[in-house]
Design a protein around this motif. Structure first.
Motif, PDB file in Angstrom:
ATOM      1  N   PRO A  40       0.810  -1.212   0.000  1.00 20.65           N
ATOM      2  CA  PRO A  40       0.000   0.000   0.000  1.00 20.65           C
ATOM      3  C   PRO A  40       0.851   1.273   0.000  1.00 20.65           C
ATOM      4  O   PRO A  40       1.804   1.403   0.776  1.00 20.65           O
ATOM      5  CB  PRO A  40      -0.828  -0.123   1.282  1.00 20.65           C
ATOM      6  CG  PRO A  40      -0.954  -1.605   1.481  1.00 20.65           C
ATOM      7  CD  PRO A  40       0.356  -2.170   1.025  1.00 20.65           C
ATOM      8  N   GLY A  41       0.511   2.171  -0.915  1.00 22.69           N
ATOM      9  CA  GLY A  41       1.260   3.412  -1.068  1.00 22.69           C
ATOM     10  C   GLY A  41       2.387   3.329  -2.066  1.00 22.69           C
ATOM     11  O   GLY A  41       2.940   4.363  -2.474  1.00 22.69           O
ATOM     12  N   ASP A  42       2.752   2.100  -2.496  1.00 25.30           N
ATOM     13  CA  ASP A  42       3.854   1.933  -3.454  1.00 25.30           C
ATOM     14  C   ASP A  42       3.419   1.193  -4.709  1.00 25.30           C
ATOM     15  O   ASP A  42       3.746   1.584  -5.824  1.00 25.30           O
ATOM     16  CB  ASP A  42       5.017   1.191  -2.808  1.00 25.30           C
ATOM     17  CG  ASP A  42       6.148   0.956  -3.787  1.00 25.30           C
ATOM     18  OD1 ASP A  42       6.859   1.935  -4.122  1.00 25.30           O
ATOM     19  OD2 ASP A  42       6.318  -0.201  -4.248  1.00 25.30           O
ATOM     20  N   GLN A 199      -7.320   4.790 -10.316  1.00 25.18           N
ATOM     21  CA  GLN A 199      -6.034   5.329 -10.735  1.00 25.18           C
ATOM     22  C   GLN A 199      -5.421   6.192  -9.632  1.00 25.18           C
ATOM     23  O   GLN A 199      -6.055   7.091  -9.083  1.00 25.18           O
ATOM     24  CB  GLN A 199      -6.228   6.178 -12.005  1.00 25.18           C
ATOM     25  CG  GLN A 199      -5.032   7.018 -12.408  1.00 25.18           C
ATOM     26  CD  GLN A 199      -3.940   6.192 -13.069  1.00 25.18           C
ATOM     27  OE1 GLN A 199      -4.206   5.177 -13.701  1.00 25.18           O
ATOM     28  NE2 GLN A 199      -2.708   6.638 -12.930  1.00 25.18           N
ATOM     29  N   GLY A 200      -4.166   5.888  -9.285  1.00 28.23           N
ATOM     30  CA  GLY A 200      -3.436   6.681  -8.308  1.00 28.23           C
ATOM     31  C   GLY A 200      -3.644   6.272  -6.864  1.00 28.23           C
ATOM     32  O   GLY A 200      -2.967   6.801  -5.976  1.00 28.23           O
ATOM     33  N   ALA A 201      -4.538   5.331  -6.594  1.00 23.66           N
ATOM     34  CA  ALA A 201      -4.835   4.979  -5.202  1.00 23.66           C
ATOM     35  C   ALA A 201      -3.693   4.222  -4.551  1.00 23.66           C
ATOM     36  O   ALA A 201      -3.447   4.355  -3.345  1.00 23.66           O
ATOM     37  CB  ALA A 201      -6.106   4.145  -5.129  1.00 23.66           C
ATOM     38  N   LEU A 202      -3.001   3.363  -5.315  1.00 19.85           N
ATOM     39  CA  LEU A 202      -1.947   2.500  -4.793  1.00 19.85           C
ATOM     40  C   LEU A 202      -2.427   1.676  -3.595  1.00 19.85           C
ATOM     41  O   LEU A 202      -1.682   1.375  -2.665  1.00 19.85           O
ATOM     42  CB  LEU A 202      -0.700   3.315  -4.433  1.00 19.85           C
ATOM     43  CG  LEU A 202      -0.014   3.994  -5.626  1.00 19.85           C
ATOM     44  CD1 LEU A 202       1.141   4.866  -5.163  1.00 19.85           C
ATOM     45  CD2 LEU A 202       0.453   2.960  -6.647  1.00 19.85           C
ATOM     46  N   ALA A 203      -3.710   1.320  -3.662  1.00 19.35           N
ATOM     47  CA  ALA A 203      -4.353   0.428  -2.694  1.00 19.35           C
ATOM     48  C   ALA A 203      -5.661  -0.010  -3.331  1.00 19.35           C
ATOM     49  O   ALA A 203      -6.196   0.672  -4.216  1.00 19.35           O
ATOM     50  CB  ALA A 203      -4.621   1.130  -1.363  1.00 19.35           C
TER      51      ALA A 203
END
Length: 291
Positions: A40-42, A199-203
């Motif tokens: 998450p986050g990456d 898109q862009g959530a990285l989760a």
């Protein structure tokens, strides 16, 4: 068998998979086809598989553990393209280990993979990976991939999905596509896994496992079928032997000269002759019936 579909949209990604495996009419099992690799986050990556279950499970486990000679792994590659290459490498390693032994038992090395997700600031990307480890990527001209029993659920996606489709509409379309497949092929079955990635959530944005009690999916199954029947019944019947300029919906024009391709009977073969039946009007038939 199985059915999996994934869509790449401007807004993100949608993934849907069934969970049925079938090795014969009396060997039906339930195994989930969707796996998530995320930090998450990456990075968030989703893998779906079809084909030989033992092969796909080996690939899933090996790709989680695999580190290449130059230190690359699914957990540290810097792009989805590198992730697809790494998974292709893993497919080849499993092929080298298992393909010959499987062939001795008459079993083909058969696996199909969909891999999609996002790493860092890179845009969402979607790939289909084949049994040889090679792969293709989805673009705006082809916004989705299917694996498994794809033909039944394809028409609705072709008519509806574009890159601008919203995630909710794409999820709805994917479920209609799955419902069409479930109705036409018993080798695809519940429960389903539906994952939506923004898109862009990285989760993971949304995830649900759908069984026969799911209210929304039951609404899809019932409403879609009923409305299809209404649309069908609302279409005009075809008009035969009419001039197109005199009325609408002419299927066969009165001036048409097309004829079916008839196969002639071979020389020397006796051909039956149908008895001639005199034509009767409805009035004549009624009169005859009264006598």
């Amino acid at each position: 068998m199985t059915y999996c579909v994934a869509m790449r949209l401007d807004a993100g990604l949608v993934f849907l998979s069934d969970s049925r495996t079938n090795a014969g009419v009396d060997q039906v099992g339930t195994f989930r086809k969707m796996s998530v690799f995320d930090v998450p986050g990456d990075r968030t990556m989703v893998m779906m598989t079809a084909g030989n279950l033992s092969i796909s499970q080996s690939i899933r486990q090996l790709v989680a553990d695999y580190v290449s000679a130059d230190g690359r792994s699914i957990w540290n590659v810097t792009s989805m393209f590198e992730a697809a290459r790494l998974m292709g490498d893993v497919v080849r390693r499993v092929h080298e280990r298992d393909a010959k032994a499987l062939a001795e038992f008459g079993i083909d090395f058969n696996v199909s993979i969909i891999l999609g997700g996002q790493i860092g600031a890179e845009r969402c990307r979607l790939f289909q990976i084949y049994s040889a480890g090679n792969f293709i990527e989805s673009h705006d001209e082809n916004t989705y991939f299917q694996i498994g029993e794809a033909k039944y659920g394809k028409p609705i996606i072709d008519r509806v999905i574009t890159p601008a489709t919203s995630l909710d509409d794409a999820a709805k379309c994917a479920l209609i596509s799955m419902d069409s497949t479930l109705r036409s092929n018993v080798s695809v079955g519940l429960p389903l896994d539906l994952l939506v990635y923004e898109q862009g959530a990285l989760a993971i944005t949304h995830f649900v496992t759908i069984d026969q009690r799911n209210q929304y999916f039951q609404m899809i199954r019932n409403t879609w079928g009923d409305q299809l029947k209404q649309v069908f019944e609302g279409l005009d019947k075809p008009v035969w032997d009419a001039a197109p300029d005199t009325r609408d919906n002419v299927l066969h024009a009165s001036t048409a000269t097309a004829k079916p391709m008839r196969v002639p009977a071979p020389a020397g073969v006796a051909v039956a002759t149908a008895p001639r039946v005199p034509l009767q009007t409805l009035a004549q038939q009624f009169t005859d019936g009264q006598q």
